[in-house]
Design a protein around this motif. Structure first.
Motif, PDB file in Angstrom:
ATOM      1  N   ALA A  64       0.892  -1.131   0.021  1.00  0.00           N
ATOM      2  CA  ALA A  64       0.075  -0.124  -0.001  1.00  0.00           C
ATOM      3  C   ALA A  64       0.858   1.363   0.039  1.00  0.00           C
ATOM      4  N   THR A  65       0.633   2.297  -0.936  1.00  0.00           N
ATOM      5  CA  THR A  65       1.582   3.083  -1.141  1.00  0.00           C
ATOM      6  C   THR A  65       1.010   4.544  -0.754  1.00  0.00           C
ATOM      7  N   TYR A  66       1.761   5.525   0.121  1.00  0.00           N
ATOM      8  CA  TYR A  66       1.466   6.708   0.422  1.00  0.00           C
ATOM      9  C   TYR A  66       2.428   7.745   0.211  1.00  0.00           C
ATOM     10  N   TRP A  67       2.136   8.986  -0.423  1.00  0.00           N
ATOM     11  CA  TRP A  67       2.910  10.092  -0.627  1.00  0.00           C
ATOM     12  C   TRP A  67       2.424  11.385   0.104  1.00  0.00           C
ATOM     13  N   ALA A  68       3.495  11.840   0.711  1.00  0.00           N
ATOM     14  CA  ALA A  68       3.050  13.232   1.955  1.00  0.00           C
ATOM     15  C   ALA A  68       4.212  14.188   1.656  1.00  0.00           C
ATOM     16  N   GLY A  69       3.606  15.364   1.595  1.00  0.00           N
ATOM     17  CA  GLY A  69       4.541  16.467   1.506  1.00  0.00           C
ATOM     18  C   GLY A  69       4.642  17.152   0.371  1.00  0.00           C
ATOM     19  N   LYS A  70       5.943  17.673  -0.149  1.00  0.00           N
ATOM     20  CA  LYS A  70       5.943  18.354  -1.207  1.00  0.00           C
ATOM     21  C   LYS A  70       6.200  17.461  -2.426  1.00  0.00           C
ATOM     22  N   THR A  71       5.604  17.828  -3.550  1.00  0.00           N
ATOM     23  CA  THR A  71       5.591  17.029  -4.824  1.00  0.00           C
ATOM     24  C   THR A  71       6.664  17.571  -5.846  1.00  0.00           C
ATOM     25  N   GLN A  72       6.281  18.841  -6.239  1.00  0.00           N
ATOM     26  CA  GLN A  72       7.195  19.401  -7.504  1.00  0.00           C
ATOM     27  C   GLN A  72       7.169  18.432  -8.672  1.00  0.00           C
ATOM     28  N   MET A  73       5.961  17.776  -8.720  1.00  0.00           N
ATOM     29  CA  MET A  73       5.848  17.352  -9.999  1.00  0.00           C
ATOM     30  C   MET A  73       4.267  17.211 -10.266  1.00  0.00           C
ATOM     31  N   SER A  74       3.867  17.525 -11.675  1.00  0.00           N
ATOM     32  CA  SER A  74       2.409  17.572 -11.788  1.00  0.00           C
ATOM     33  C   SER A  74       2.114  16.187 -12.113  1.00  0.00           C
ATOM     34  N   GLY A  75       0.758  15.775 -12.156  1.00  0.00           N
ATOM     35  CA  GLY A  75       0.141  14.386 -12.207  1.00  0.00           C
ATOM     36  C   GLY A  75       0.672  13.468 -11.296  1.00  0.00           C
ATOM     37  N   VAL A  76       0.341  13.842  -9.847  1.00  0.00           N
ATOM     38  CA  VAL A  76       0.599  13.186  -8.604  1.00  0.00           C
ATOM     39  C   VAL A  76      -0.079  11.772  -8.612  1.00  0.00           C
ATOM     40  N   ASP A  77      -1.167  11.924  -9.199  1.00  0.00           N
ATOM     41  CA  ASP A  77      -1.801  10.581  -9.376  1.00  0.00           C
ATOM     42  C   ASP A  77      -1.437   9.835 -10.116  1.00  0.00           C
ATOM     43  N   GLN A  78      -0.475   9.794 -10.991  1.00  0.00           N
ATOM     44  CA  GLN A  78      -0.049   8.901 -12.008  1.00  0.00           C
ATOM     45  C   GLN A  78       1.414   8.236 -11.683  1.00  0.00           C
ATOM     46  N   PHE A  79       1.762   8.344 -10.391  1.00  0.00           N
ATOM     47  CA  PHE A  79       3.202   7.603  -9.961  1.00  0.00           C
ATOM     48  C   PHE A  79       3.017   6.496  -9.234  1.00  0.00           C
ATOM     49  N   GLY A  80       1.697   5.882  -8.891  1.00  0.00           N
ATOM     50  CA  GLY A  80       1.557   4.727  -8.273  1.00  0.00           C
ATOM     51  C   GLY A  80       1.448   4.846  -6.761  1.00  0.00           C
ATOM     52  N   PHE A  81       0.850   5.925  -6.385  1.00  0.00           N
ATOM     53  CA  PHE A  81       0.684   6.067  -5.168  1.00  0.00           C
ATOM     54  C   PHE A  81      -0.854   5.983  -4.773  1.00  0.00           C
ATOM     55  N   ASP A  82      -1.374   5.135  -3.635  1.00  0.00           N
ATOM     56  CA  ASP A  82      -2.637   4.951  -3.613  1.00  0.00           C
ATOM     57  C   ASP A  82      -3.414   6.129  -2.996  1.00  0.00           C
ATOM     58  N   GLU A  83      -2.733   6.852  -1.948  1.00  0.00           N
ATOM     59  CA  GLU A  83      -2.942   7.805  -1.264  1.00  0.00           C
ATOM     60  C   GLU A  83      -2.101   8.860  -1.200  1.00  0.00           C
ATOM     61  N   GLY A  84      -2.463  10.253  -0.703  1.00  0.00           N
ATOM     62  CA  GLY A  84      -1.473  11.185  -0.540  1.00  0.00           C
ATOM     63  C   GLY A  84      -2.351  12.286   0.395  1.00  0.00           C
ATOM     64  N   VAL A  85      -1.105  13.108   1.030  1.00  0.00           N
ATOM     65  CA  VAL A  85      -1.610  14.430   1.653  1.00  0.00           C
ATOM     66  C   VAL A  85      -0.182  15.272   1.149  1.00  0.00           C
ATOM     67  N   PHE A  86      -0.909  16.670   0.526  1.00  0.00           N
ATOM     68  CA  PHE A  86       0.087  17.386  -0.097  1.00  0.00           C
ATOM     69  C   PHE A  86       0.046  18.693   0.243  1.00  0.00           C
ATOM     70  N   THR A  87       1.387  19.314   0.526  1.00  0.00           N
ATOM     71  CA  THR A  87       1.486  20.824   0.816  1.00  0.00           C
ATOM     72  C   THR A  87       2.248  21.378  -0.479  1.00  0.00           C
ATOM     73  N   PRO A  88       2.001  22.791  -0.595  1.00  0.00           N
ATOM     74  CA  PRO A  88       2.440  23.371  -1.877  1.00  0.00           C
ATOM     75  C   PRO A  88       3.674  22.926  -2.199  1.00  0.00           C
ATOM     76  N   GLY A  89       3.802  22.524  -3.700  1.00  0.00           N
ATOM     77  CA  GLY A  89       5.059  21.980  -4.206  1.00  0.00           C
ATOM     78  C   GLY A  89       4.546  22.240  -5.837  1.00  0.00           C
ATOM     79  N   GLU A  90       4.034  21.285  -6.363  1.00  0.00           N
ATOM     80  CA  GLU A  90       3.344  21.477  -7.656  1.00  0.00           C
ATOM     81  C   GLU A  90       1.834  21.393  -7.246  1.00  0.00           C
ATOM     82  N   VAL A  91       1.414  21.042  -6.223  1.00  0.00           N
ATOM     83  CA  VAL A  91       0.018  21.090  -5.714  1.00  0.00           C
ATOM     84  C   VAL A  91      -0.131  22.597  -5.306  1.00  0.00           C
ATOM     85  N   ARG A  92      -0.742  23.660  -6.221  1.00  0.00           N
ATOM     86  CA  ARG A  92      -0.938  24.845  -5.776  1.00  0.00           C
ATOM     87  C   ARG A  92      -2.343  25.617  -6.158  1.00  0.00           C
TER      88      ARG A  92
END
Length: 530
Positions: free
Chosen positions: A144-172
């Motif tokens: 089960a995969t989770y991505w948290a924090g700063k991303t700095q890349m668009s299309g965050v749902d295309q990287f194989g992560f089931d869930e995430g919580v994002f603070t500004p990077g590419e998520v603006r």
């Protein structure tokens, strides 16, 4: 050779027999803008002072990391680990296990382009350049995969992560839709000129555009099971909205959601992979301060106050009041400085350890701690010697029989993390799919004394490479790196090759033969014809 192969296979079988029942959880903590020298475990004679950075030996600016120190001593920490000189290409390297000659992310502001299906010339999406991301690898391995924090890349749902919580990077908050916080620096036209304005105070500032990620942060959830939409602004419940405010600290929100995910997946008896790309270490506008002078303002805003005593941390609950630029932190927030950010990272690692103990997963979890590039105002963006690329790396796995312990005088590149995760997860990477990283598992679990002969990095069209004896930096200077200076950087420049050893001369030839393979910035800068 047959005997050596048999010994290796037996060693791997013994080390991974525990995986037959349940694969180990993996937590990768990827901090922001932190040189190895900032971490006390590396013993540097220099580090960065508050409030603006630079160089100091003043102990009051020395970070305190008792938890990470313990993990480094009981696990392993790498003497020479390299990222790239700046954030985006490092994050691309970590995410893909590849260098820029493939994924084309050469620099923060220099990424390869392609013509999309609509006929528009845009940045080549990283997930298209490299379909086997670290998230996809973990997911393929049953995690089960989770991505948290700063991303700095668009299309965050295309990287194989089931869930995430994002603070500004590419998520603006591009369209000014975020309704809960005016902690943002936004462009505005005044008298026909584009200026940057602190939305909270409506004052012009000399900085860069951003949505706040520390205090009163902008937060977005991805695929949370209780959310109404795939992407949802947080706070998204009555309870969360009631609690949210000036005293809400972005890194704390990330940790709350990470811990909740760990709980859910443990109950489901599914191993989890956490990719925690923290903002901590990165600068940010201090919305609590009235100092707007670029020369005196705090480069790194303060964190909630913490205290290490009797083997545990206590945290002062933040209490901040005020509005429109006039705030009172009521002595619950630290002074600004990168050392306070590193201290808070140590507190968060302590939180991870406590949660793993609570879940009964402490001895079935591998923790990897690293950073994306050198410290701002010291190494970030620099291709001088290894100032910009030398980052910390700690690997801790108490339930597994590592054959190594403590400091490891080896060469590691952050591209090595993806193939390491793949081997832990039991995922075979196809032979025709180029990976530039090399799994650390054989080194960590056998008696071999070497991991890599050389490590590589880049900065736009500049290349850096080093072995055990020789370093070639982005200016094409040659350094003797056979001995480690006290500040981890002041290596002597080699000007007369007759005065160094034969090993140095042979290594120079080897490194010079390797560089052309990756030197396609001018000839293959953009995406290949698709």
């Amino acid at each position: 050779m047959r005997l050596l192969l048999l010994q290796f296979l037996i060693g791997m079988t013994l080390n991974f027999s525990v995986f037959a029942q349940k694969k180990p959880n993996i937590i990768v903590i990827f901090a922001d803008d932190i040189s190895a020298r900032e971490m006390p475990i590396y013993g540097s004679s220099k580090w960065s002072p508050a409030p603006q950075g630079g160089n100091t030996s003043d102990l009051k600016f020395r970070a305190s990391t008792p938890v990470i120190d313990q993990l480094a001593k009981e696990g392993v920490y790498v003497k020479t680990a390299w990222a790239t000189t700046i954030c985006s290409p490092s994050r691309a390297m970590m995410m893909t296990g590849r260098y820029a000659h493939i994924h084309k992310w050469w620099h923060l502001k220099d990424r390869g382009t392609w013509i999309n299906p609509n006929g528009k010339k845009v940045t080549w999406p990283l997930y298209m350049s490299s379909p086997k991301t670290i998230g996809h690898i973990a997911k393929e391995g049953g995690y089960a995969t989770y991505w948290a924090g700063k991303t700095q890349m668009s299309g965050v749902d295309q990287f194989g992560f089931d869930e995430g919580v994002f603070t500004p990077g590419e998520v603006r908050d591009r369209k000014n839709l975020y309704p809960y916080s005016d902690f943002k620096i936004k462009p505005k036209k005044i008298d026909g000129k584009r200026v940057l304005v602190n939305v909270d105070t409506d004052q012009q500032v000399k900085y860069y555009a951003q949505d706040g990620w520390y205090w009163q942060p902008h937060v977005q959830l991805m695929n949370h099971p209780e959310a109404q939409n795939k992407f949802e602004w947080w706070p998204n419940t009555k309870e969360a909205k009631k609690e949210y405010g000036l005293s809400t600290y972005g890194p704390d929100v990330e940790m709350e959601y990470i811990m909740e995910f760990m709980e859910r997946k443990t109950k489901e008896d599914q191993p989890f992979f956490i990719y925690h790309t923290s903002h901590l270490g990165h600068d940010g506008w201090n919305f609590f301060s009235r100092d707007t002078n670029p020369k005196t303002r705090e480069k790194w805003p303060g964190t909630p106050k913490i205290k290490w005593e009797n083997g545990k941390y206590t945290r002062t609950k933040p209490h901040v009041t005020g509005d429109e630029g006039v705030y009172d932190t009521h002595n619950t927030v630290t002074e600004g400085g990168i050392h306070t950010h590193i201290n808070y990272l140590d507190y968060q690692v302590w939180q991870y350890m406590n949660k793993l103990k609570e879940l009964g997963e402490e001895n079935n979890t591998i923790i990897i701690f690293s950073a994306d590039n050198g410290t701002s105002k010291y190494g970030k963006g620099s291709f001088v010697s290894q100032k910009g690329v030398h980052v910390p790396m700690v690997i801790y796995a108490p339930g597994f029989d590592f054959t190594k312990k403590g400091e490891q005088d080896i060469l590691v590149n952050i591209s090595d993390i993806l193939p390491t995760v793949a081997e832990i997860a039991g995922v075979a990477i196809p032979k025709d799919y180029e990976i530039n990283g090399k799994s650390l598992l054989p080194y960590l679990t056998t008696k071999t004394n070497e991991h890599r002969e050389w490590i590589y990095s880049y900065h736009k069209d500049k290349q850096l490479i080093r072995g055990k004896n020789v370093l070639i930096d982005g200016h094409g200077k040659y350094f003797d790196v056979s001995k480690n200076p006290s500040d981890l950087i002041s290596f002597p420049v080699i000007t007369d090759w007759s005065k160094v050893s034969e090993a140095h001369r042979k290594e120079k030839e080897m490194l010079e033969k390797i560089l052309p393979k990756y030197d396609n910035f001018d000839t293959e800068h953009d995406a290949p014809q698709l």
